[in-house]
Design an enzyme around this catalytic site. Structure first.
Site, PDB file in Angstrom:
ATOM      1  N   HIS A 181      -0.538 -30.974   1.585  1.00 52.34           N
ATOM      2  CA  HIS A 181      -0.661 -32.146   0.731  1.00 52.34           C
ATOM      3  C   HIS A 181       0.312 -33.246   1.132  1.00 52.34           C
ATOM      4  CE1 HIS A 181      -2.337 -33.892  -2.924  1.00 52.34           C
ATOM      5  NE2 HIS A 181      -1.137 -34.347  -3.215  1.00 52.34           N
ATOM      6  N   TYR A 187       0.375 -32.971   5.946  1.00 50.02           N
ATOM      7  CA  TYR A 187      -0.853 -33.154   6.726  1.00 50.02           C
ATOM      8  C   TYR A 187      -0.820 -32.347   8.029  1.00 50.02           C
ATOM      9  CZ  TYR A 187      -1.864 -37.053   3.575  1.00 50.02           C
ATOM     10  OH  TYR A 187      -2.124 -37.820   2.467  1.00 50.02           O
ATOM     11  N   HIS A 239      -7.376 -35.522  -7.000  1.00 50.23           N
ATOM     12  CA  HIS A 239      -6.705 -34.670  -7.977  1.00 50.23           C
ATOM     13  C   HIS A 239      -7.641 -33.506  -8.301  1.00 50.23           C
ATOM     14  CE1 HIS A 239      -2.989 -35.277 -10.702  1.00 50.23           C
ATOM     15  NE2 HIS A 239      -2.644 -35.366  -9.430  1.00 50.23           N
ATOM     16  N   GLN A 261       0.352 -31.937 -14.415  1.00 52.56           N
ATOM     17  CA  GLN A 261       1.124 -33.018 -15.002  1.00 52.56           C
ATOM     18  C   GLN A 261       0.460 -33.518 -16.282  1.00 52.56           C
ATOM     19  OE1 GLN A 261      -0.384 -33.018 -11.975  1.00 52.56           O
ATOM     20  NE2 GLN A 261       0.927 -33.887 -10.393  1.00 52.56           N
ATOM     21  N   ASN A 318      -6.318 -40.122   2.146  1.00 56.46           N
ATOM     22  CA  ASN A 318      -5.775 -38.901   1.582  1.00 56.46           C
ATOM     23  C   ASN A 318      -6.578 -37.729   2.137  1.00 56.46           C
ATOM     24  OD1 ASN A 318      -6.292 -37.005  -1.253  1.00 56.46           O
ATOM     25  ND2 ASN A 318      -4.216 -37.297  -0.534  1.00 56.46           N
TER      26      ASN A 318
END
Length: 737
Positions: free
Chosen positions: A46, A49, A92, A235, A532
């Protein structure tokens, strides 16, 4: 030496034994507990990479309009009037699989911080979502929670959610994809970077107090099979605090006291401080005892790896600390002086008199392991791709009209109104074309009147069966969607969602998709400025379909020229194309009606696509194209139905002789667009199409209450609208956050 660390400790930080041994060799000693946690976070997929970085270099990232390419919090491209568009997409996925509401909400919060930390005011949100089959309760529960989380957070921030996509497939069962994109506008000469500057500059941690939520979030997102036991790493968001944080940070844009700004995202304080120092070539000395906490007894390990939301790290000149802190006090936000910039290249963390972590920045950034793996397709996949789908096609005996209505009512094609009605897409009053109105969303840039077009796209079925063609297709469809509203692409961001790259068939999908995307970007002149990577998306040993989502931003000089998809009464309707013939292989028709994903998808003609896009941009900006809609999932019949539904106008269509077949009605191929033009300008359209070397065919004139296609079917527009509107229904009773 490495025998001193247990397998359980390595599993907790997602490091292999070989990776740990490498870290020990590079460091020259065993890391302590805090250092092991920091290493695990920064060497995770994450943050580091490690499986994807060797491949990402294929992407073209430079161009005349590029102001900031990959490597910062977000990418930026030049707009008119001295402005810049700042944008990025992030995933996410793993958090949303465990806690869909908070997982999706904090995904929105995180991507918004990436934008305003660059000094840009967020002006639009988009999302790309994937779930398991809609007829399964778990998928419906995940869908309901994710959509509500996105809506509640974005609405509370006052940022319009203007577009996106939702797809369903058994491959996402237990592992949904939640990709959030944010776009902001900033002065082109006022972009803020995540830098540390000179030795002696001060580190200021602002926003929410630090808690235990999100610890090991980065490593959790870098392993297979997220479990219920991982709920502690999810979170919890507070959009109202984020709104205050956003306004305070934007007020400080241009301040001579602010050297750099960095969002606390994955791995929290660890990654934010290390990334700033890594970009600058400096060191960091930090005092964790100075960090405000909302829970008692937190250890330095927990403080450094917490992913509590709504926090920002600022690097401030020593003489400007008081002035900067006063701005945050004005916005009722707490700030802590937690450290300084050094020139020794180390991350040094103190807890009072004790040094609890001392690691070279280089070890955490440049020394991350890089893996170039062997990729190869599985025999099962090749058999599916090469399968002759003719017997499957012949087995579908449903009347053509019923086939169309069934496709329109299917979850992948039908209306997503249930979802986007939960998003406020009109707030800020700049939305020119919102959800459901056009192939791309369009917002007005207030300062200039320029149009900013936005889209997110990916056909994961095509990427599964032929990742090279599917990767190209994701890029060209996004660019085509921008062209269908009249916009010229400026730049691209992507979110690469794949399974475990350690498996050869997954690595093959990853590398081939990137190769296809890169070739398409190069051919169309579209730079990749941010992105991402989300790997290890697997549940119970089953990887998600390869889903390299493309987010693209384009511009048009006059926003009032933007067009939607709906037919205009009396307009002449044409089919214009620059690609291969359609095929039912790898189509939505085959999946929905024959129940299988198989066959060879068509590959884009990149030169033809470029000509088609320019033709659309010119025709829309000059005013002779009144509507435009690309033919994608469901083929020509579905595209015509969508134009009728959107414009509330029918069409009596006559097909070309070679197009009078079910394959031409429902088959899929890139490079086909349905346009409506002013009836007195048909000669112009035909001449311009021919000059652009595009195939064209006049289908008919829009109007009436029926969509009729050459003897195949005649359906009332109202019946089309009814089928289309019931695709999602009301998935489940709304979940509580």
């Amino acid at each position: 030496m490495s025998a001193q660390v247990t397998a359980e400790a390595l599993r907790e930080v997602a490091l292999s034994r070989d990776e740990y041994d490498l870290a020990v060799r590079l460091l020259g000693r065993e890391p302590n507990t805090v250092e092991l946690g920091v290493l695990g976070a920064m060497w995770s997929e994450h943050c580091g990479y490690k499986n994807s970085r060797p491949l990402l270099g294929m992407f073209p990232s430079e161009g005349a309009d590029v102001l900031q390419g990959p490597g910062e919090n977000a990418g930026a491209v030049r707009l008119g009037g001295g402005l810049a568009a700042v944008f990025k997409v992030e995933s996410h996925n793993h958090p949303s699989a465990i806690e869909p509401y908070q997982g999706a909400a904090t995904g929105v919060g995180g991507i918004v911080r990436d934008i305003f930390t660059m000094g840009a005011r967020p002006v639009a949100l988009l999302n790309s979502l994937r779930f398991g089959p809609l007829d399964e309760r778990e998928s419906r529960t995940l869908l309901a929670g994710v959509v509500r989380g996105i809506g509640d957070y974005g609405n509370s921030l006052g940022i319009p959610t203007v577009g996106g996509e939702i797809g369903f497939s058994p491959s996402y069962r237990g592992n949904p994809l939640v990709n959030a994109m944010c776009v902001g506008v900033a002065p082109a000469d006022g972009l803020v970077r995540g830098l540390t500057g000179e030795s002696g500059n001060v580190l200021l941690l602002v926003g929410a107090d630090t808690g235990r939520d999100g610890i090991h979030g980065a490593t959790f997102a870098s392993v297979e099979d997220p479990q219920e036991s991982h709920k502690g790493v999810i979170q919890v968001g507070n959009p109202f605090m984020e709104k205050l944080l956003m306004e305070a940070c934007l007020e400080l844009r241009g301040s001579p006291h602010v050297v750099g700004m960095q969002d606390l995202g994955a791995a929290g304080l660890t990654s934010s401080s290390v990334e700033c120092a890594g970009r600058t070539g400096s060191g960091i000395e930090m005092e964790v005892s100075q960090i405000s906490r909302r829970e008692t007894g937190m250890t330095p390990y927990e403080v450094m790896l917490s992913e509590s939301q709504e926090r920002m790290l600022l690097v401030v000149t020593p003489d400007g600390v008081d002035a900067v802190r006063r701005v945050f006090q004005k916005w009722d936000l707490h700030s802590d002086v937690i450290g300084t910039v050094t020139d020794d290249g180390l991350l040094r963390v103190r807890d009072g008199a004790e040094v609890v972590c001392e690691l070279p920045i280089h070890l955490l950034t440049e020394d991350v392991p890089r893996y170039t793996r062997e990729g190869r397709p599985s025999a099962e996949l090749l058999a599916r791709r090469d399968r002759d789908v003719t017997p499957l096609v012949e087995g579908v005996t449903l009347p053509v009209q019923e086939q169309l209505l069934e496709l329109l009512a299917s979850p992948n094609i039908g209306s997503k109104r249930w979802a986007w009605e939960q998003y406020d897409h009109t707030i800020q009053t700049s939305t020119a074309l919102g959800p459901g109105a056009a192939d791309a969303a369009v917002i007005r840039v207030r300062q200039t009147g320029e149009g900013l077009a936005l889209t997110m796209d990916c056909n994961s079925r095509h990427c599964l069966l032929d990742p090279y063609a599917g990767g190209m297709g994701a890029v060209v469809e996004a660019a085509r969607n921008l062209a269908c509203v009249g916009a010229r692409p400026l730049g691209l961001t992507n979110c690469l969602n794949f399974g475990n790259p350690e498996k050869p068939e997954i690595y093959w999908h990853l590398s081939e998709c990137i190769r296809g995307m890169s070739d398409a970007c190069s051919a169309l002149g579209i730079p990749v400025v941010s992105g991402n990577v989300s790997l290890y998306n697997e549940s119970e040993g089953q990887a998600v379909n390869p889903t390299p989502v493309v987010g693209m931003v384009g511009s048009m000089p006059d926003v009032t020229r933007a067009v939607g998809t709906g037919f205009t009464e009396g307009s002449a309707v044409y089919m214009v194309s620059a690609g291969p013939a359609p095929t039912l292989a790898a189509s939505e028709w085959l999946a929905a009606l024959a129940g299988i994903d198989a066959g060879q998808p068509a590959s884009p003609d990149l030169k033809g696509e470029a000509r088609l896009h320019q033709f659309l941009q010119d025709g829309i900006q000059e005013g002779w194209i009144l509507s435009a809609h690309d033919v994608s999932e469901g083929g020509l019949a579905v595209a015509l139905a969508e134009c009728s539904i959107s414009g509330n106008a029918g069409l009596v269509a006559t097909l070309a002789p070679e197009a009078r077949s079910v394959e031409y009605l429902f088959g899929e191929a890139p490079g086909v667009v349905i346009i409506g033009v002013q009836p007195d300008l048909t000669a112009t359209v035909e001449s311009m199409s021919t000059q652009a070397d595009l195939a064209w065919h006049r289908l008919g004139t829009a109007g009436g209450q029926d969509l009729a296609v050459d003897g195949f079917f005649t359906v009332e527009v109202e019946q089309l609208q009814s089928a289309h509107s019931r695709a999602l229904g009301v998935p489940v009773t709304r979940v509580n956050p």
